[in-house]
Enzyme design. Structure first.
Site, PDB file in Angstrom:
ATOM      1  N   LYS A 558      -3.496 -30.193  41.664  1.00  0.00           N
ATOM      2  CA  LYS A 558      -4.446 -31.136  42.249  1.00  0.00           C
ATOM      3  C   LYS A 558      -5.836 -30.867  41.696  1.00  0.00           C
ATOM      4  O   LYS A 558      -6.355 -29.756  41.799  1.00  0.00           O
ATOM      5  CB  LYS A 558      -4.440 -30.987  43.772  1.00  0.00           C
ATOM      6  CG  LYS A 558      -5.544 -31.768  44.440  1.00  0.00           C
ATOM      7  CD  LYS A 558      -5.344 -31.860  45.933  1.00  0.00           C
ATOM      8  CE  LYS A 558      -4.136 -32.694  46.250  1.00  0.00           C
ATOM      9  NZ  LYS A 558      -4.159 -33.348  47.535  1.00  0.00           N
ATOM     10  N   ASP A 652      -6.172 -35.830  58.148  1.00  0.00           N
ATOM     11  CA  ASP A 652      -5.660 -36.981  57.412  1.00  0.00           C
ATOM     12  C   ASP A 652      -4.130 -36.977  57.406  1.00  0.00           C
ATOM     13  O   ASP A 652      -3.494 -37.051  56.358  1.00  0.00           O
ATOM     14  CB  ASP A 652      -6.213 -36.974  55.978  1.00  0.00           C
ATOM     15  CG  ASP A 652      -6.069 -38.350  55.313  1.00  0.00           C
ATOM     16  OD1 ASP A 652      -5.749 -39.333  56.026  1.00  0.00           O
ATOM     17  OD2 ASP A 652      -6.261 -38.446  54.085  1.00  0.00           O
TER      18      ASP A 652
END
Ligand SMILES: *[C@@H]1O[C@H](CO)[C@@H](O)[C@H](O)[C@H]1NC(C)=O
Ligand SMILES: *[C@@H]1O[C@H](CO)[C@@H](O)[C@H](O)[C@H]1NC(C)=O
Ligand SMILES: *[C@@H]1O[C@H](CO)[C@@H](O)[C@H](O)[C@H]1NC(C)=O
Ligand SMILES: *[C@@H]1O[C@H](CO)[C@@H](O)[C@H](O)[C@H]1NC(C)=O
Ligand SMILES: *[C@@H]1O[C@H](CO)[C@@H](O)[C@H](O)[C@H]1NC(C)=O
Ligand SMILES: *[C@@H]1O[C@H](CO)[C@@H](O)[C@H](O)[C@H]1NC(C)=O
Ligand SMILES: *[C@@H]1O[C@H](CO)[C@@H](O)[C@H](O)[C@H]1NC(C)=O
Ligand SMILES: *[C@@H]1O[C@H](CO)[C@@H](O)[C@H](O)[C@H]1NC(C)=O
Length: 815
Positions: A558, A652
């Site tokens: 990432k 989230d």
């Protein structure tokens, strides 16, 4: 006149004092005749040697009132030093016991009821007893009418030998149990197969274990008059065990050699004319390192000087200091030499039939440097990374400790992992072993244990939650308002305090994170210059990389694109926090890159992509699998909220952030990153995080953000998992907003409408309704009404009943 009176009185006083003193210390220094006896009751009465060096009699046992030992000791040394004692089996006797020299030539020890407790054996037959005597050598003898002795204490040694005493091939010394207890101990000095050896004995049968030390060959141990310990065989001359110069000033010292209760054979000396404050000094001892000797010899078995599961370290170069490793405590708190036991007991179901453990999320590792347990391994992984080592031990229900050899300092650059099971034996500290860390597997403090093993205490919590909820629902609006305000204040304060607390303890973690740091170039190579994109999220883009790890050949890389400017330190801190998380429902962070402006995180690669693709794809996943996934996510969130070192609010939660591994185990990803984006340290967020449709309403109200935002998002996602549809679907007209529609269906009692085309779920409508109720509790607009993730987990697992949920929507006066 007055002075004469005074003087005569003084004289009288002195005279009386002297008489009393003489009476009080009647000590027979000559021969003991037949019929003479000593009583424990009058223990000032002893039989002393002519010089007064040694005394024979009853010696009070430390810490035990009115219990005595029939013993020989140094009469002139203030420090209690017993060199011989009778009756090893149960040496203590009561205060009215008596010892008498009988006409048959025995010393006879009897209790107050005249029961015989011990008697001396006879060395010779057909001889008449003449007398007995305590000799100046420390030998107590019973003499016959001819020159031979009927009995000598020197022929029946306990744990000590004295100068002029000898040990022949059948003789042995046996240590005492401990410093103040004279029962049979664990160690023996004896001749075996032509050598003098030290061995431990089996406590249950008295049988010897293999020797842990072998001296020279010989068949006789001689302690000569000048204090030299020598060994002699049938043909040769005596050879010194200790170097000649180890024994100073032959005549001005007492000497003794004792097999100490911790297994060390030691030669001691003490000045004959002490000037005060002296102690026994050590001239020589063997083995040199009792903590090592069991390992360095053939006696690799046996429980060692500290017992099982303990760690031995030398103090004063000679004595072992026994400690228990993390997660263990002493079997007997008063005696550290007996070993340690594990503090927790496993529960049934800890171990699966295949040897893996169910409770992997219950355990953590406590590292300890220098500790080692040679010879307890049952598995060796080489080469092994730290991650592999931890993982292997964590999942293995037999594994109690893993010893990791650090790959970076090992000579061949490959780490080794030794897995060890109970009981751990021969544990020791070895300051020379700098490249190894012992990782002790211990249950986490306050862990999910309650939720998995013993639901009862948690039930109480649950009942409390329900109670609070019922109170809330059953009282007036004004009361509710005040109550809510009060609770909010309490929660807010607790939350703030927790944050402060967490900020104060950042350093401990360093030990526990074991992330690899990668260079940017490594990652470019691994991802083929960021070729294959796996997804794009709030924090940046995720690429597939090829990088063999213990989790497979692929990794997800990432690339963080935005982070707060002050992020330099923050990044490291957050990465550490993430690195410390270990749970089977969390995607594991394997490493990171922090190079210039490049910030990347390397995660394990998830074969089956995200829950979103799975749930909203063409083929509807099975109802059972969906149930498993829901429960897995709840567990992962419980861990993030309550069980890891630093509380993590995900912020989230949505199907795109739930990944599935090759066996469809749900794993939460992207957690722990939210702080990197938040520059405001007060943590009352101004910028909204999260994704439309999943965001808790309090984000819009500028109230503090708590773990309950995740509970809300989880509730929305749970509805999606039940219905296999997205939370907002514009084309669905009156059912556009999933939460509203779901509550509508629930209120009207048409639950099966939610799973209309799902045969499997329709046949399990009770479960569907249960899940629906849980979801409605989770999506309560009022965050304090939402249950904790722990409660949600318990509800989903059926451990607690799900109460009837209220309407989740507050009537907002602003609208
Ligand atoms: C003890 O008795 C023996 C034999 O009767 C005698 O030779 C010896 O002198 C006696 N010793 C003492 C100190 O009385
Ligand atoms: C033993 O002697 C000490 C002093 O020497 C005295 O205090 C004590 O009372 C005596 N004990 C007995 C039982 O005679
Ligand atoms: C010692 O006593 C035994 C038994 O009474 C006797 O047979 C023996 O002659 C005696 N020996 C001496 C030297 O007095
Ligand atoms: C004891 O042994 C030492 C060392 O071998 C020797 O020097 C000494 O003379 C011996 N003493 C006696 C009394 O035999
Ligand atoms: C006895 O000891 C001597 C040395 O003192 C040695 O030379 C001899 O070999 C030993 N004998 C045996 C049978 O071990
Ligand atoms: C034994 O070891 C423990 C732990 O290292 C230490 O706290 C203790 O002081 C040691 N005891 C002694 C007598 O040195
Ligand atoms: C380290 O392990 C790797 C992988 O098994 C192996 O190829 C390599 O030869 C090992 N290195 C050494 C020095 O043994
Ligand atoms: C564990 O729980 C106890 C009481 O329930 C509490 O006092 C303690 O602080 C908790 N420890 C941790 C590490 O949370």
């Amino acid at each position: 006149m007055i002075s004469t009176l005074f003087h005569s009185h003084l004289f009288l006083l002195i005279l009386i004092g002297m008489i009393l003193w003489i009476l009080a210390t009647v000590q027979a220094q000559g021969n003991v005749s037949v019929g003479d006896f000593l009583s424990a009751n009058d223990r000032n009465m002893t039989w002393q040697s002519p010089s007064g060096d040694f005394a024979f009699g009853f010696y009070p046992i430390q810490g035990e009132k009115d219990r005595f030992l029939l013993a020989i000791w140094y009469a002139k040394i203030p420090e209690r030093t017993i060199v011989w004692y009778a009756n090893r089996k149960s040496p203590a006797t009561d205060r009215d016991s008596k010892v008498e020299l009988t006409s048959t030539g025995h010393l006879m020890l009897k209790d107050p009821k005249d029961k015989e407790l011990w008697r001396s054996e006879s060395l010779t037959k057909d001889s008449q007893v003449s007398h007995a005597a305590m000799l100046d050598t420390g030998n107590f003898v019973i003499a016959s009418n001819n020159s031979a002795n009927i009995w000598e204490s020197f022929k029946y040694p306990t744990d000590t030998i004295l100068p002029t005493q000898e040990l022949d091939v059948d003789g042995y010394l046996l240590s005492a149990l401990d410093e103040t207890c004279y029962n049979k101990g664990k160690y023996q000095l004896r001749f075996h197969e032509g050598s003098l050896i030290l061995n431990q004995i089996d406590m249950f049968t008295g049988k010897p274990y293999n020797n842990y030390l072998s001296f020279e060959t010989g068949s006789r141990l001689i302690f000569n008059k000048s204090g030299h310990i020598q060994i002699q065989n049938s043909t040769g001359s005596p050879r010194n065990l200790a170097p000649e110069n180890a024994v100073p000033k032959p005549d001005s010292n007492y000497y003794r050699a004792t097999l100490d209760f911790y297994g060390v054979f030691t030669l001691y000396s003490y000045p004959r004319n002490p000037s005060g404050g002296e102690k026994w000094s050590v001239l020589w001892f063997r083995p040199r390192d009792i903590c090592r000797s069991f390992v360095d010899s053939t006696a690799t078995l046996g429980n060692g000087p500290c017992g099982y599961n303990s760690i031995c370290e030398l103090i004063n170069d000679r004595r072992p200091n026994c400690t228990c490793p993390p997660g263990f405590s002493f079997l007997d708190e008063n005696n550290p030499y007996t070993g340690c036991k594990q503090d927790y007991t496993s529960y049934p179901g800890d171990c699966n039939p295949d040897g893996s453990t169910n409770g992997e999320d219950r355990f953590e590792f406590k590292p300890m440097s220098f500790a080692d347990f040679p010879f307890s391994d049952y598995g060796i992984l080489k080469p092994a990374t730290e991650l592999e080592c931890r993982q292997s031990c964590l999942l293995d229900c037999s594994c109690a400790v893993a010893i990791l050899q650090d790959p970076t300092v090992s000579p061949d650059g490959n780490g080794t992992c030794w897995k060890k099971k109970l009981p751990l034996s021969n544990g020791r500290f070895d300051r020379d072993v700098i490249d190894r860390t012992a990782l002790f597997k211990v249950p986490k403090s306050n862990t999910s244990r309650t939720n998995q093993a013993t639901p009862n205490p948690s039930n109480e919590n649950q009942n409390q939650v329900i109670l609070i909820l019922s109170v809330l629902l059953g009282t007036s609006a004004v009361f509710n308002f005040c109550f809510l305000v009060a609770i909010s204040l309490i929660f807010f304060c607790l939350y703030q305090r927790r944050l402060q607390y967490l900020d104060a303890i950042p350093s401990r973690r360093d030990l526990e994170t074991h992330l690899r740091s990668f260079t940017y170039k490594d990652l470019e190579q691994a991802t083929n210059i960021f070729k294959e994109e796996l997804g794009r999220g709030a924090f940046g883009t995720v690429y597939k990389g090829e990088l063999p790890s213990s989790y497979g050949n692929y990794v997800a890389v990432k690339k963080l694109e935005k982070f707060a400017q002050e992020g330099e330190k923050e990044f490291k801190t957050e990465v550490k926090v993430i690195g410390q998380t270990h749970h089977k429902n969390l995607v594991r962070l394997l490493g990171y890159c922090d190079e210039g402006e490049h910030r990347l995180l390397i995660y394990e690669f998830m074969q089956n992509g995200s829950l979103a693709g799975f749930l909203f794809g063409v083929l509807r996943p099975s109802w059972q699998r969906r149930l498993q996934i829901a429960s897995g996510i709840a567990k992962g969130l419980t861990y993030l909220h309550e069980e890891c070192n630093t509380q993590i609010i995900h912020c989230d939660i949505k199907p795109q952030n739930i990944l599935l591994d090759d066996s469809f185990t749900a794993k939460i990803s992207d957690f722990g990153l939210s702080k990197l984006l938040i520059s405001n340290n007060t943590r009352t967020l101004t910028g909204i995080r999260g994704t439309k449709g999943y965001v808790a309403p309090e984000w819009f109200r500028n109230t503090p953000v708590t773990v309950k935002v995740d509970v809300y998002s989880f509730g929305v996602m749970l509805l999606e998992i039940i219905c296999c549809r997205r939370c907002v679907e514009v084309e669905k007209e009156e059912a556009t907003i999933l939460t509203e529609w779901a509550f509508e269906c629930y209120r009207e009692g048409i639950v099966e409408k939610l799973v209309e085309n799902d045969e499997e779920a329709r046949s399990d409508v009770v479960k569907v309704e249960m899940l629906l109720k849980v979801a409605i509790w989770c999506v309560q607009e009022n965050p304090f009404m939402r249950p904790s993730m722990r409660t949600v987990t318990m509800m989903l697992d059926g451990a607690v009943q799900v109460p009837t949920p209220p309407c989740p929507f507050l009537v907002d006066p602003m609208i």
